[in-house]
Design an enzyme around this catalytic site. Structure first.
Site, short mmCIF file in Angstrom:
data_model
loop_
_atom_site.label_atom_id
_atom_site.label_comp_id
_atom_site.label_asym_id
_atom_site.label_seq_id
_atom_site.Cartn_x
_atom_site.Cartn_y
_atom_site.Cartn_z
N ASP A 44 0.35 -2.75 0.44
CA ASP A 44 -0.87 -1.92 0.39
C ASP A 44 -1.04 -1.18 -0.93
OD1 ASP A 44 1.46 -0.52 1.32
OD2 ASP A 44 0.18 1.16 1.92
N GLU A 53 2.51 0.98 3.74
CA GLU A 53 3.66 1.80 3.32
C GLU A 53 3.20 3.20 2.95
OE1 GLU A 53 6.47 4.02 1.52
OE2 GLU A 53 4.81 3.34 0.27
ZN ZN Z 1 3.38 4.98 -3.39
ZN ZN Z 2 5.29 2.48 -3.38
#
Ligand code: ZN
Ligand code: ZN
Length: 386
Positions: free
Chosen positions: A79, A136
């Site tokens: 992401d 994440e």
């Molecule tokens: Zn980051």
């Molecule tokens: Zn990262």
């Protein structure tokens, strides 16, 4: 084994993937095109099994070695961030308000390069699971994949992660045993006092004066409560109150973040914020609502697996370019969830002298792709010897 010749050959193709991914950033779990690109490449490489939709949009590729054996997991994140890019590079984000400012585009390119090489050579006994996770950046994508059965479904015995690090020599590595990234928790406080005329403070419970005392008192958690040898950061990042110059506001809102490197200090900070805020508010006839939100845990490297990871890095770039006792970072990393579920280790790879992570001028350094690819390949072959 120095940097694989093959990895240097792979650099141009990995650079093309990286720049394509960079130009097309997607956020959190909404990484459909990114996941499709990853799955398509894995297919092209002849990876034995490709499973999509794990943890909503995660992708896992399974590569069988020449002989049977255990399975190890290698993880990259997919992401990007909600940010406007200012690099002006030809491969800059094509979508305003979205940018690969944390280098996850490079992480994918390194793991794809390793997958291509491992699928071609298969010089290992066992199975490599290449794991591409969504969300994440504050979305708990690693946890979503673990809860979706990632580890059990593919019988993963050990799991490894890697992140680039601006400011550290390009292609060098850094790791440590134990806590390497902090638990990045959030807190908020809503203070309710008694509003009124600014000229008559004696008829009010002034939430600004109370809030100011709370902000100051929170600094005593690091200074007076936590063991000085154990790190903790308490940062107040928002303080909202009031509407105009002659009204004492009825309410004030404070929020911030706590960063800690072990559970004990984390729990201490959570408790002390509540006690200090409630005590100070009560002393002034006000009340407080407190919320502490645990984001991801401390990223704790397991001792043995840290040694394995360090050895693989040393094999690639030599001992002078691997720091095995790097200072931990007070940033968070949701790979922590994978390390709670299986033994493993998380390593940093130097991105060279570039803008910092989450900065609009940041870009992943394509020069480090061969070192990253070689590290993954070396680690897999070393953990799954024939
Ligand atoms: Zn980051
Ligand atoms: Zn990262």
């Amino acid at each position: 084994m120095p940097i694989l010749n093959r990895a240097s050959e792979l650099q141009s193709v990995a650079t093309a993937w990286r720049r394509h991914l960079h130009a097309n950033p997607e956020i959190l779990y909404d990484v459909e095109n990114t996941a499709a690109f990853v799955a398509e490449k894995l297919q092209e490489f002849g990876v034995d099994e490709i499973v999509t939709g794990i943890g909503r949009t995660g992708v896992v590729g399974l590569i069988n070695g020449a002989e049977k054996g255990r399975t190890i997991g290698l993880r990259a994140d997919m992401d990007a961030l909600p940010l406007d890019e200012i690099t002006g590079k030809p491969w800059a984000s094509a979508t305003p308000g979205r940018m690969h400012a944390c280098g996850h585009d490079g992480h994918m390119a390194m793991l794809l390069g390793a997958a291509k090489h491992l699928a071609e050579t298969r010089n290992f006994a066992g199975r490599v699971a290449v794991i591409f996770q969504p969300a994440e950046e504050g979305g708990r994508g690693a946890l979503a994949m673990v809860e979706d059965g990632l580890m059990d479904r593919f019988d993963i015995a050990e799991v490894y992660g890697m992140h680039n690090m601006p400011g550290k020599k390009a292609g060098s590595f850094a790791i440590r045993k134990g806590g390497i990234m902090a638990a990045p928790d959030k807190f908020s406080l809503k203070i309710t006092g008694r509003g009124g005329h600014a000229a008559e403070p004696h008829n009010t419970a002034d939430t600004i004066v109370i809030g100011a005392q709370i902000v100051s008192a929170l600094q005593t958690i690091a200074a007076r409560n936590a063991n000085p040898l154990r790190s903790v950061v308490v940062s107040v990042t928002q303080f909202h109150a009031g509407t105009t110059h002659n009204i004492i506001p009825e309410e004030a809102f404070i929020s911030g973040t706590v960063r800690s490197l072990d559970e004990e200090v984390r729990t201490l900070a959570e408790r002390r914020i509540g006690e200090l805020a409630a005590g100070i508010a009560a002393a002034h006839g006000a009340s407080v609502e407190y919320d502490f939100e645990r984001a991801c845990p401390v990223t704790v490297n397991h001792p043995r697996e840290t040694e394995h990871a360090a050895r693989a890095a040393i094999d690639v770039v030599g001992p002078d370019h691997v720091d095995t006792e790097v200072d931990p970072s007070m940033a968070g990393e949701d790979f922590a969830f994978m390390l709670q579920s299986r033994p493993g280790a998380y390593i940093m790879i130097g991105n060279g002298d570039t803008a910092g992570l989450h900065n609009p001028a940041y870009d992943f350094n394509d020069e480090i792709l061969p070192a990253g690819i070689s590290y993954w390949v070396r680690l897999a072959e070393q953990r799954l010897p024939r």
